[in-house]
Motif scaffolding. Sequence first.
Motif, PDB file in Angstrom:
ATOM      1  N   ASP A  90       0.841  -1.194   0.000  1.00  0.00           N
ATOM      2  CA  ASP A  90       0.000   0.000   0.000  1.00  0.00           C
ATOM      3  C   ASP A  90       0.876   1.243   0.000  1.00  0.00           C
ATOM      4  OD1 ASP A  90      -2.052   1.816   0.080  1.00  0.00           O
ATOM      5  OD2 ASP A  90      -2.539   1.471   2.172  1.00  0.00           O
ATOM      6  N   ASN A  91       1.419   1.631   1.113  1.00  0.00           N
ATOM      7  CA  ASN A  91       2.197   2.871   1.186  1.00  0.00           C
ATOM      8  C   ASN A  91       3.563   2.700   0.540  1.00  0.00           C
ATOM      9  OD1 ASN A  91       0.184   4.254   2.575  1.00  0.00           O
ATOM     10  ND2 ASN A  91       0.822   3.332   4.501  1.00  0.00           N
ATOM     11  N   LYS A  92       3.844   3.556  -0.434  1.00  0.00           N
ATOM     12  CA  LYS A  92       5.107   3.463  -1.168  1.00  0.00           C
ATOM     13  C   LYS A  92       5.633   4.824  -1.603  1.00  0.00           C
ATOM     14  CE  LYS A  92       2.554   2.253  -5.305  1.00  0.00           C
ATOM     15  NZ  LYS A  92       1.440   3.042  -4.801  1.00  0.00           N
ATOM     16  N   LYS A  93       5.327   5.843  -0.820  1.00  0.00           N
ATOM     17  CA  LYS A  93       5.816   7.186  -1.170  1.00  0.00           C
ATOM     18  C   LYS A  93       7.327   7.245  -1.227  1.00  0.00           C
ATOM     19  CE  LYS A  93       1.848   9.727   0.477  1.00  0.00           C
ATOM     20  NZ  LYS A  93       1.297  10.614   1.484  1.00  0.00           N
ATOM     21  N   ILE A  94       7.982   6.365  -0.507  1.00  0.00           N
ATOM     22  CA  ILE A  94       9.445   6.326  -0.510  1.00  0.00           C
ATOM     23  C   ILE A  94       9.986   6.105  -1.931  1.00  0.00           C
ATOM     24  CG2 ILE A  94       9.637   3.845  -0.031  1.00  0.00           C
ATOM     25  CD1 ILE A  94      11.986   4.614   1.852  1.00  0.00           C
ATOM     26  N   LEU A  95       9.189   5.454  -2.777  1.00  0.00           N
ATOM     27  CA  LEU A  95       9.634   5.184  -4.148  1.00  0.00           C
ATOM     28  C   LEU A  95       9.635   6.423  -5.028  1.00  0.00           C
ATOM     29  CD1 LEU A  95       7.817   1.806  -4.911  1.00  0.00           C
ATOM     30  CD2 LEU A  95      10.156   2.157  -4.097  1.00  0.00           C
ATOM     31  N   TYR A  96       8.838   7.411  -4.663  1.00  0.00           N
ATOM     32  CA  TYR A  96       8.779   8.610  -5.503  1.00  0.00           C
ATOM     33  C   TYR A  96       8.955   9.896  -4.699  1.00  0.00           C
ATOM     34  CZ  TYR A  96       3.841   8.219  -4.159  1.00  0.00           C
ATOM     35  OH  TYR A  96       2.680   8.064  -3.454  1.00  0.00           O
ATOM     36  N   SER A  97       9.675   9.790  -3.604  1.00  0.00           N
ATOM     37  CA  SER A  97       9.972  10.996  -2.830  1.00  0.00           C
ATOM     38  C   SER A  97      10.830  11.941  -3.670  1.00  0.00           C
ATOM     39  CB  SER A  97      10.687  10.629  -1.532  1.00  0.00           C
ATOM     40  OG  SER A  97      11.927  10.028  -1.814  1.00  0.00           O
ATOM     41  N   LYS A  98      10.907  13.174  -3.221  1.00  0.00           N
ATOM     42  CA  LYS A  98      11.573  14.233  -3.992  1.00  0.00           C
ATOM     43  C   LYS A  98      13.001  13.874  -4.403  1.00  0.00           C
ATOM     44  CE  LYS A  98      11.621  17.963  -1.728  1.00  0.00           C
ATOM     45  NZ  LYS A  98      11.595  19.259  -1.081  1.00  0.00           N
ATOM     46  N   ASP A  99      13.756  13.216  -3.522  1.00  0.00           N
ATOM     47  CA  ASP A  99      15.157  12.918  -3.819  1.00  0.00           C
ATOM     48  C   ASP A  99      15.356  11.518  -4.423  1.00  0.00           C
ATOM     49  OD1 ASP A  99      14.445  11.649  -1.469  1.00  0.00           O
ATOM     50  OD2 ASP A  99      16.385  11.940  -0.515  1.00  0.00           O
ATOM     51  N   SER A 100      14.281  10.804  -4.659  1.00  0.00           N
ATOM     52  CA  SER A 100      14.393   9.442  -5.186  1.00  0.00           C
ATOM     53  C   SER A 100      14.672   9.455  -6.683  1.00  0.00           C
ATOM     54  CB  SER A 100      13.093   8.670  -4.923  1.00  0.00           C
ATOM     55  OG  SER A 100      13.184   7.393  -5.521  1.00  0.00           O
ATOM     56  N   GLN A 101      15.533   8.568  -7.095  1.00  0.00           N
ATOM     57  CA  GLN A 101      15.832   8.378  -8.508  1.00  0.00           C
ATOM     58  C   GLN A 101      15.213   7.080  -9.023  1.00  0.00           C
ATOM     59  OE1 GLN A 101      17.417  10.804 -10.312  1.00  0.00           O
ATOM     60  NE2 GLN A 101      17.112  11.866  -8.380  1.00  0.00           N
ATOM     61  N   ILE A 102      14.286   6.513  -8.249  1.00  0.00           N
ATOM     62  CA  ILE A 102      13.681   5.232  -8.591  1.00  0.00           C
ATOM     63  C   ILE A 102      12.554   5.428  -9.594  1.00  0.00           C
ATOM     64  CG2 ILE A 102      12.345   3.294  -7.657  1.00  0.00           C
ATOM     65  CD1 ILE A 102      13.849   3.732  -5.023  1.00  0.00           C
ATOM     66  N   HIS A 142       0.656   8.388 -12.926  1.00  0.00           N
ATOM     67  CA  HIS A 142       0.812   8.274 -11.479  1.00  0.00           C
ATOM     68  C   HIS A 142       0.810   9.694 -10.919  1.00  0.00           C
ATOM     69  CE1 HIS A 142       2.655   7.601  -7.532  1.00  0.00           C
ATOM     70  NE2 HIS A 142       2.063   6.430  -7.625  1.00  0.00           N
ATOM     71  N   PHE A 143      -0.205   9.997 -10.114  1.00  0.00           N
ATOM     72  CA  PHE A 143      -0.333  11.324  -9.527  1.00  0.00           C
ATOM     73  C   PHE A 143       0.530  11.406  -8.269  1.00  0.00           C
ATOM     74  CE2 PHE A 143      -4.939  10.936 -11.114  1.00  0.00           C
ATOM     75  CZ  PHE A 143      -4.568  11.291 -12.399  1.00  0.00           C
ATOM     76  N   ARG A 144       1.292  12.492  -8.161  1.00  0.00           N
ATOM     77  CA  ARG A 144       2.138  12.713  -6.987  1.00  0.00           C
ATOM     78  C   ARG A 144       1.779  14.067  -6.395  1.00  0.00           C
ATOM     79  NH1 ARG A 144       8.063  11.981  -9.146  1.00  0.00           N
ATOM     80  NH2 ARG A 144       7.304  13.521 -10.605  1.00  0.00           N
ATOM     81  N   SER A 145       1.255  14.046  -5.192  1.00  0.00           N
ATOM     82  CA  SER A 145       0.815  15.289  -4.563  1.00  0.00           C
ATOM     83  C   SER A 145       1.985  16.195  -4.188  1.00  0.00           C
ATOM     84  CB  SER A 145      -0.023  14.992  -3.323  1.00  0.00           C
ATOM     85  OG  SER A 145       0.725  14.214  -2.405  1.00  0.00           O
ATOM     86  N   ASP A 146       3.164  15.628  -3.980  1.00  0.00           N
ATOM     87  CA  ASP A 146       4.307  16.436  -3.572  1.00  0.00           C
ATOM     88  C   ASP A 146       5.179  16.866  -4.743  1.00  0.00           C
ATOM     89  OD1 ASP A 146       5.197  13.894  -4.118  1.00  0.00           O
ATOM     90  OD2 ASP A 146       6.602  13.806  -2.440  1.00  0.00           O
ATOM     91  N   SER A 147       4.662  16.724  -5.959  1.00  0.00           N
ATOM     92  CA  SER A 147       5.433  17.092  -7.133  1.00  0.00           C
ATOM     93  C   SER A 147       4.527  17.803  -8.135  1.00  0.00           C
ATOM     94  CB  SER A 147       6.010  15.827  -7.775  1.00  0.00           C
ATOM     95  OG  SER A 147       6.683  16.135  -8.961  1.00  0.00           O
ATOM     96  N   PRO A 148       5.054  18.784  -8.846  1.00  0.00           N
ATOM     97  CA  PRO A 148       4.227  19.516  -9.812  1.00  0.00           C
ATOM     98  C   PRO A 148       3.873  18.702 -11.058  1.00  0.00           C
ATOM     99  CG  PRO A 148       6.490  20.275  -9.920  1.00  0.00           C
ATOM    100  CD  PRO A 148       6.404  19.307  -8.758  1.00  0.00           C
ATOM    101  N   GLU A 149       4.543  17.580 -11.261  1.00  0.00           N
ATOM    102  CA  GLU A 149       4.271  16.801 -12.469  1.00  0.00           C
ATOM    103  C   GLU A 149       3.950  15.353 -12.120  1.00  0.00           C
ATOM    104  OE1 GLU A 149       8.848  15.899 -13.729  1.00  0.00           O
ATOM    105  OE2 GLU A 149       8.050  17.904 -13.985  1.00  0.00           O
ATOM    106  N   ASP A 150       3.115  14.744 -12.945  1.00  0.00           N
ATOM    107  CA  ASP A 150       2.760  13.348 -12.781  1.00  0.00           C
ATOM    108  C   ASP A 150       3.769  12.488 -13.531  1.00  0.00           C
ATOM    109  OD1 ASP A 150       0.416  14.181 -11.496  1.00  0.00           O
ATOM    110  OD2 ASP A 150      -0.681  14.272 -13.385  1.00  0.00           O
TER     111      ASP A 150
END
Length: 143
Positions: free
Chosen positions: A77-89, A119-127
Amino acid sequence: MDMNKKMKELENTKYKLLLVIGTPGTGKPKVVREYSQDIGIPLIDLDMIFANTPSDKLMDEMKNFLSTYHQKVLLIDNKKILYSKDSQIDILSFLKEISETIPVVATWNGKIEDGQLFHFRSDSPEDLIYPVSQNDFKYILCY
């Protein structure tokens, strides 16, 4: 929606990845939680397990985790770590890679439209946008 039917469709595919796709508030986690209860396998919260893992070490740590994980499917379920701001994943590539080892069911905050997976990311200006390929994953849409 029959999760068992969708899981059966994954049996002869390279990537055994089932995405539960929907926009915020459509009940994606509920679908996965109910399936978790039905089959008796707990949900995995990647954000908790890998909270202090740098993104460049995450795949190695996931492989270590999977070497001791003794269930028939990985429910994420929770996987924000995969698309956090500093992630290159690349989130889809990450999920596909682990689904070569074990079937994976993961929530996906987004939609499929015009042959593309968003994939919508609330902490990023782009999907994030991926082309949809028949062989990459199966999906269930939540509305």
